[in-house]
Design a protein around this motif. Sequence first.
Motif, PDB file in Angstrom:
ATOM      1  N   ARG A 177      12.730  54.940  46.915  1.00 53.19           N
ATOM      2  CA  ARG A 177      11.420  54.823  46.793  1.00 53.19           C
ATOM      3  C   ARG A 177      11.490  54.050  48.546  1.00 53.19           C
ATOM      4  NH1 ARG A 177       9.083  55.529  41.911  1.00 53.19           N
ATOM      5  NH2 ARG A 177       6.807  55.919  43.258  1.00 53.19           N
ATOM      6  N   GLY A 210      15.473  52.521  43.063  1.00 55.62           N
ATOM      7  CA  GLY A 210      14.668  53.992  42.450  1.00 55.62           C
ATOM      8  C   GLY A 210      14.190  54.473  43.907  1.00 55.62           C
ATOM      9  N   SER A 249      13.666  47.029  36.104  1.00 52.49           N
ATOM     10  CA  SER A 249      12.852  47.579  36.842  1.00 52.49           C
ATOM     11  C   SER A 249      13.980  48.195  37.723  1.00 52.49           C
ATOM     12  CB  SER A 249      12.061  47.239  36.813  1.00 52.49           C
ATOM     13  OG  SER A 249      11.806  46.159  37.565  1.00 52.49           O
ATOM     14  N   HIS A 250      13.624  48.694  38.757  1.00 52.80           N
ATOM     15  CA  HIS A 250      13.482  48.857  40.145  1.00 52.80           C
ATOM     16  C   HIS A 250      12.848  48.306  41.451  1.00 52.80           C
ATOM     17  CE1 HIS A 250      16.985  51.129  38.791  1.00 52.80           C
ATOM     18  NE2 HIS A 250      16.000  52.636  38.624  1.00 52.80           N
ATOM     19  N   THR A 300       5.779  45.756  45.049  1.00 52.58           N
ATOM     20  CA  THR A 300       6.426  46.376  43.859  1.00 52.58           C
ATOM     21  C   THR A 300       7.677  45.004  42.477  1.00 52.58           C
ATOM     22  OG1 THR A 300       8.527  46.705  45.135  1.00 52.58           O
ATOM     23  CG2 THR A 300       5.990  48.155  44.660  1.00 52.58           C
ATOM     24  N   VAL A 325       9.976  50.374  43.035  1.00 55.54           N
ATOM     25  CA  VAL A 325       9.158  51.040  42.727  1.00 55.54           C
ATOM     26  C   VAL A 325       8.319  50.916  42.174  1.00 55.54           C
ATOM     27  CG1 VAL A 325       8.939  53.117  40.262  1.00 55.54           C
ATOM     28  CG2 VAL A 325      11.711  52.475  41.614  1.00 55.54           C
ATOM     29  N   GLY A 371       7.043  49.283  37.698  1.00 56.42           N
ATOM     30  CA  GLY A 371       8.114  50.335  37.470  1.00 56.42           C
ATOM     31  C   GLY A 371       9.197  48.889  36.485  1.00 56.42           C
TER      32      GLY A 371
END
Length: 597
Positions: A239, A237, A568-569, A168, A572, A575
Amino acid sequence: MDPFEDPRRSPEERADDLLTRLSLEEKVGLMFHTVIETGPEGTLLERPGAISKSATSEVVLGRRMNHFNIHGLESAETAARWHNRLQELAEQTPHGIPVTVSTDPRHGGAQNAGTSWVTSFFSLWPEPLGLGALADPELVEEWAETVRREYAAVGIRAGLHPVADLATEPRWARQRECFGQDPELVAELVRAALAGLRGRDGEAAVQSTVKHFPGAGPQKDGEDAHFPYGRDQIYPGGRFEDHLLPFRVAIADGADAIMPYYGRPVGLTRDGEEIEAVGFGFNRQVLTGLLRGELGFDGVIVSDWELVNDNHVGDQVLPARAWGVEELTPAERMRRILEAWADQFGGEECTELLLDLVREGAIPEQRIDESARRLLLVKFRLGLFDDPYVDESAAAAEVGTEVSRRRGHEVQARSVVVLHDDGEVLPLRTSGGRLRIYAEGLPDEVVTTLGEPVADPADADVALLRLGAPFQPRDDLFLESWFHQGDLEPTPGLAHRLARIRAACPLIVDIDLDRAAVLTTIAPVCDALTGSFGVSAAAWAEAITGVIPPQGRLPIELPRSMAAVRASHEDVPGGTEDPLYPCGHGLEIGPVPDHEG
């Protein structure tokens, strides 16, 4: 026969019986799993190696150790010979506990002394990210069955894989070992890999080690936790559960062992409780509370390498990955690992340290018994106590067969992703071998299968370039040079150089995506652009000519810019904003023209 020697009894009965017979030294020896190296021509190495710390007899007979991670191997025959000699040595120990030989992945093209080994006598397949590009569980099971067969033929009975991490964070250096970024797809492919390694009844199984719990993908700023600057795993995020999903599936499917990663969770709260910011191998909340308790895992937990002591190799040093507990002594770190409920110390051979902790009363012997039993149980299930030896004369014929090599080659070609095809130049028409080709990154023997090599793009009908994904070289710490880290943008002049080549002739470029790349400046100056994942030059040539049509779809997204990556995260999936090529992207190319044959 003693009960533990009787193959008619269950593995549980045999492990319970043997445990009562073992000395403390033998039980402690089971709990260490370190690097071993071979001598020339399949001999035992009776001195420290390039990375291994001690002579073979010292660790087997002196320290009673019997789990070893093998590094370089010369050939299938010498590997089998070395393995049998190692098992003969182990027979000299008081109860003849056989050795479990493990390995990092060997069936891809990436060489990294810390994570994978290129092994030319095995069949070569795409990296797991390339298997993710095909998203076919049956294919992954076939790949894992081949891995199992070839490992077992030379005596390797434990794989330090599959990797269940999610890719990710686009900058992370270990994406090529993952199946992709999608939690459900990764979970499905991990399940298929476990089935292939397990084999069918009557076949020699290979122990699985699913890693890196609870998911190593969300590294802060994409740095890797092998190194002090990459110690933090973060979940901005929210997640965490996405990263946990493949491990839930692996546990339900009977994973033999699980390896936590080096990273420490920062800012992670679960069920209202803040998780301590210490490395996962030291983390009781994560290993005892989550892995053992909530998820019900009762298999082996093996720590990642060198959590206890610094690693000295030549004149380079890599600090112990004791993130969050750096101030503790080696003995205190070892105690934290045991209290977190791991069973085995990866990359360590300091058995005397654990013996002292038990003799001083800091660790009860009952705690040692629990881990020793788990480790014995796996050996019995693998059948090592009944016949640990391999057929040296048959090894070369059973490994890297023509059928498995051709199959690996075919899957490599199929895994290629066509990112861009401006004017539909693919499949490349070779004009019966009369094509004049300017090439970079392809060996001459591959170029000559397509046409005539030329030294100047101005004399070429087409230019074929294979490039690595961009990274920023580092070499201050041991292993650091093997990890491709840093920003994802190519050097500023590359697009201009490619444009000059394209001005002379059509240009087809391939990027070896061992991790994501920002190709925004590259795509417009290519007639065709592909992404590959540890694919040989010969397989790529057959893909772009349509002999084996490429079918890959990106298992990760390729961001549009570094600004999008930084915004971005890390945790995620997918993302980054407005990616240049989203996850799942991939173009089809037309069939091979009839006149091409």
